[in-house]
Scaffold this motif. Sequence first.
Motif, PDB file in Angstrom:
ATOM      1  N   VAL A 322       0.752  -1.170   0.074  1.00  0.00           N
ATOM      2  CA  VAL A 322      -0.088  -0.021   0.108  1.00  0.00           C
ATOM      3  C   VAL A 322       0.980   1.328  -0.217  1.00  0.00           C
ATOM      4  O   VAL A 322       0.629   2.215  -0.700  1.00  0.00           O
ATOM      5  CB  VAL A 322      -0.983   0.012   1.141  1.00  0.00           C
ATOM      6  N   MET A 323       1.986   1.143   0.833  1.00  0.00           N
ATOM      7  CA  MET A 323       2.943   2.405   0.774  1.00  0.00           C
ATOM      8  C   MET A 323       3.503   2.624  -0.514  1.00  0.00           C
ATOM      9  O   MET A 323       3.662   3.816  -0.679  1.00  0.00           O
ATOM     10  CB  MET A 323       3.897   1.986   1.892  1.00  0.00           C
ATOM     11  N   LYS A 324       3.726   1.530  -1.073  1.00  0.00           N
ATOM     12  CA  LYS A 324       4.559   1.699  -2.540  1.00  0.00           C
ATOM     13  C   LYS A 324       3.651   2.337  -3.601  1.00  0.00           C
ATOM     14  O   LYS A 324       3.726   3.109  -4.500  1.00  0.00           O
ATOM     15  CB  LYS A 324       5.040   0.473  -2.851  1.00  0.00           C
ATOM     16  N   VAL A 325       2.317   1.877  -3.455  1.00  0.00           N
ATOM     17  CA  VAL A 325       1.188   2.259  -4.540  1.00  0.00           C
ATOM     18  C   VAL A 325       0.933   3.911  -4.129  1.00  0.00           C
ATOM     19  O   VAL A 325       0.943   4.676  -5.109  1.00  0.00           O
ATOM     20  CB  VAL A 325       0.175   1.523  -4.352  1.00  0.00           C
ATOM     21  N   LEU A 326       0.920   4.463  -2.901  1.00  0.00           N
ATOM     22  CA  LEU A 326       0.448   5.559  -2.735  1.00  0.00           C
ATOM     23  C   LEU A 326       1.631   6.594  -2.931  1.00  0.00           C
ATOM     24  O   LEU A 326       1.551   7.721  -3.237  1.00  0.00           O
ATOM     25  CB  LEU A 326       0.233   5.673  -1.157  1.00  0.00           C
ATOM     26  N   LEU A 327       3.113   5.995  -2.729  1.00  0.00           N
ATOM     27  CA  LEU A 327       4.016   6.851  -3.185  1.00  0.00           C
ATOM     28  C   LEU A 327       4.312   6.851  -4.649  1.00  0.00           C
ATOM     29  O   LEU A 327       4.583   8.043  -5.231  1.00  0.00           O
ATOM     30  CB  LEU A 327       5.365   6.259  -2.484  1.00  0.00           C
ATOM     31  N   GLU A 328       4.102   6.018  -5.299  1.00  0.00           N
ATOM     32  CA  GLU A 328       4.126   6.084  -6.784  1.00  0.00           C
ATOM     33  C   GLU A 328       2.964   7.070  -7.389  1.00  0.00           C
ATOM     34  O   GLU A 328       3.161   7.562  -8.356  1.00  0.00           O
ATOM     35  CB  GLU A 328       4.006   4.922  -7.475  1.00  0.00           C
ATOM     36  N   LYS A 329       1.736   6.968  -6.686  1.00  0.00           N
ATOM     37  CA  LYS A 329       0.757   7.886  -7.151  1.00  0.00           C
ATOM     38  C   LYS A 329       0.923   9.451  -6.525  1.00  0.00           C
ATOM     39  O   LYS A 329       0.104  10.202  -6.714  1.00  0.00           O
ATOM     40  CB  LYS A 329      -0.732   7.506  -6.944  1.00  0.00           C
ATOM     41  N   LEU A 331       0.367  10.128  -3.532  1.00  0.00           N
ATOM     42  CA  LEU A 331      -0.410  10.452  -2.258  1.00  0.00           C
ATOM     43  C   LEU A 331      -0.026  10.200  -1.035  1.00  0.00           C
ATOM     44  O   LEU A 331      -0.741  10.246   0.026  1.00  0.00           O
ATOM     45  CB  LEU A 331      -1.845   9.327  -2.751  1.00  0.00           C
ATOM     46  N   MET A 332       1.235  10.276  -0.841  1.00  0.00           N
ATOM     47  CA  MET A 332       2.025   9.954   0.403  1.00  0.00           C
ATOM     48  C   MET A 332       3.299  10.944   0.363  1.00  0.00           C
ATOM     49  O   MET A 332       3.893  10.935  -0.560  1.00  0.00           O
ATOM     50  CB  MET A 332       1.975   8.618   0.896  1.00  0.00           C
ATOM     51  N   ARG A 333       3.578  11.570   1.558  1.00  0.00           N
ATOM     52  CA  ARG A 333       4.869  12.079   1.665  1.00  0.00           C
ATOM     53  C   ARG A 333       6.146  11.102   1.524  1.00  0.00           C
ATOM     54  O   ARG A 333       5.809   9.931   2.072  1.00  0.00           O
ATOM     55  CB  ARG A 333       4.952  12.887   3.115  1.00  0.00           C
ATOM     56  N   LYS A 334       7.015  11.562   1.109  1.00  0.00           N
ATOM     57  CA  LYS A 334       8.153  10.581   1.080  1.00  0.00           C
ATOM     58  C   LYS A 334       8.836  10.179   2.295  1.00  0.00           C
ATOM     59  O   LYS A 334       9.501   9.032   2.404  1.00  0.00           O
ATOM     60  CB  LYS A 334       9.222  11.210  -0.110  1.00  0.00           C
ATOM     61  N   ASP A 335       8.927  11.034   3.256  1.00  0.00           N
ATOM     62  CA  ASP A 335       9.502  10.894   4.615  1.00  0.00           C
ATOM     63  C   ASP A 335       8.318   9.907   5.563  1.00  0.00           C
ATOM     64  O   ASP A 335       8.626   9.837   6.647  1.00  0.00           O
ATOM     65  CB  ASP A 335       9.805  12.024   5.286  1.00  0.00           C
ATOM     66  N   GLN A 336       7.209   9.526   5.004  1.00  0.00           N
ATOM     67  CA  GLN A 336       6.343   8.771   5.682  1.00  0.00           C
ATOM     68  C   GLN A 336       6.945   7.368   6.301  1.00  0.00           C
ATOM     69  O   GLN A 336       7.761   6.839   5.898  1.00  0.00           O
ATOM     70  CB  GLN A 336       4.986   8.216   4.980  1.00  0.00           C
ATOM     71  N   SER A 337       6.480   7.506   7.731  1.00  0.00           N
ATOM     72  CA  SER A 337       7.316   6.431   8.634  1.00  0.00           C
ATOM     73  C   SER A 337       6.479   4.902   8.130  1.00  0.00           C
ATOM     74  O   SER A 337       5.378   4.823   8.527  1.00  0.00           O
ATOM     75  CB  SER A 337       7.199   6.728   9.871  1.00  0.00           C
ATOM     76  N   PHE A 338       7.435   4.176   7.939  1.00  0.00           N
ATOM     77  CA  PHE A 338       6.840   2.765   7.729  1.00  0.00           C
ATOM     78  C   PHE A 338       6.512   2.401   9.003  1.00  0.00           C
ATOM     79  O   PHE A 338       5.198   1.490   9.033  1.00  0.00           O
ATOM     80  CB  PHE A 338       7.907   2.009   6.875  1.00  0.00           C
ATOM     81  N   TYR A 339       7.049   2.414  10.066  1.00  0.00           N
ATOM     82  CA  TYR A 339       6.778   1.990  11.431  1.00  0.00           C
ATOM     83  C   TYR A 339       5.311   2.341  11.759  1.00  0.00           C
ATOM     84  O   TYR A 339       4.570   1.855  12.371  1.00  0.00           O
ATOM     85  CB  TYR A 339       7.750   2.274  12.445  1.00  0.00           C
ATOM     86  N   THR A 340       5.044   3.628  11.474  1.00  0.00           N
ATOM     87  CA  THR A 340       3.943   4.262  11.930  1.00  0.00           C
ATOM     88  C   THR A 340       2.664   3.276  10.980  1.00  0.00           C
ATOM     89  O   THR A 340       1.559   3.167  11.741  1.00  0.00           O
ATOM     90  CB  THR A 340       3.879   5.704  11.407  1.00  0.00           C
ATOM     91  N   MET A 341       2.972   2.986   9.902  1.00  0.00           N
ATOM     92  CA  MET A 341       1.796   2.341   9.025  1.00  0.00           C
ATOM     93  C   MET A 341       1.781   1.160   9.577  1.00  0.00           C
ATOM     94  O   MET A 341       0.697   0.321   9.432  1.00  0.00           O
ATOM     95  CB  MET A 341       2.305   2.253   7.700  1.00  0.00           C
TER      96      MET A 341
END
Length: 378
Positions: A322-329, A331-341
């Motif tokens: 999900v993180m990868k899809v949102l980054l590609e589109k 729709l997410m900050r590049k510095d979004q913490s994976f740990y938070t997700m």
Amino acid sequence: MLQLQKHLLPFHRSASPIHLSLHRALLSAAAAASPAHFAVEDYLVTTCGLTEEQAAKAAKFISHCKSPSNADAVLAFLAGPALGLSKADIALLVSHDPRILNCSVEKTLRVRVDGFLSHGFTAAQIRSFVRRVPLVFRSFNINEKLGFWMPFLGSPEKFLLVVRRNFYLVTSDLDKVIKTNIQLLRESGLSVRDIAKMCVANPRLLTSNPNSVKAILVRADELGVPRNSLMFRQAVGSVAGLGRETMAAKLKFMGETLGWSDAEVSRAVKMSPVLLRCSREKLQRVSEFLTKVVGVDAKYILGRPTILMYSLERRLAPRHYVMKVLLEKGLMRKDQSFYTMVTVGDELFRSRYINSHKDVLPGLADAYTSACKGEIPA
């Protein structure tokens, strides 16, 4: 019968029809007066459902019985409305404790069932107890044991859960073993409530030799987790199933796999003692995924060691997708913490990262659901 035959022998020799008729009548009367032979092994096989091998072992415990009347009454009670045991349940019970067929229904079995009921058990829960520990159903000290365990654990459900994991709970000495171990744990700063929770997860902690429990507490101390802290309960539970050598080997493997120093391993385990429950295979697979796929480094993991405990297939990989899809589109900050997700609950994760983008990415919800089943989209 032998004495009767001796007395009749002269009449038999005379071969008189009248005498022969009298001989037969007296033999028939003597046979009728003798009790029928109770074939114990046959009864155990045909009526109780035991195998021939089980019946041969069990027969000696009821071989003194002259008739099946008491055993029939016991079986009728076990299968009756008070308990409702199935044929398989009864066979299991009798094979483990054949002496139960000698019991008085009213003085023993009904009293035992009433004892369980008085402690809040249902008939179904009593059946569960019989299936798990058939050997002690007849001899289990209900008032003493349940009088202790019900207030301690809180419910028959939890009691049965613990018994399924460790049947020694019902056979261990309350004073010498159980209560001694509880006192040791309380002296280490754990509350009765903490200990009860630990007992559900790791019941052998209370049934082990008290010297073993003392050694477990020492190993927990060596992790550097302060007593009276919330983490100490995790520390005790994590080292309970590990010997000193096994624990040392796990710590060494953790350092080698993640490139951590001894001090860093100690720091990570102090932050998250449950890491010690992680298998070598899982530790290696998760760490490789995090470093090679997600792209975080060992230092990142060191600051968040609990991330190693999450399921790779059911959480880490699906959420990274999900993180990868949102980054590609975009729709997410590049510095979004994976740990938070990773750490948020499923409902919040879907609301925050999937449902909020359903207009732009209508298929993301289904793709995520498939990913959680191990079907990661290409």
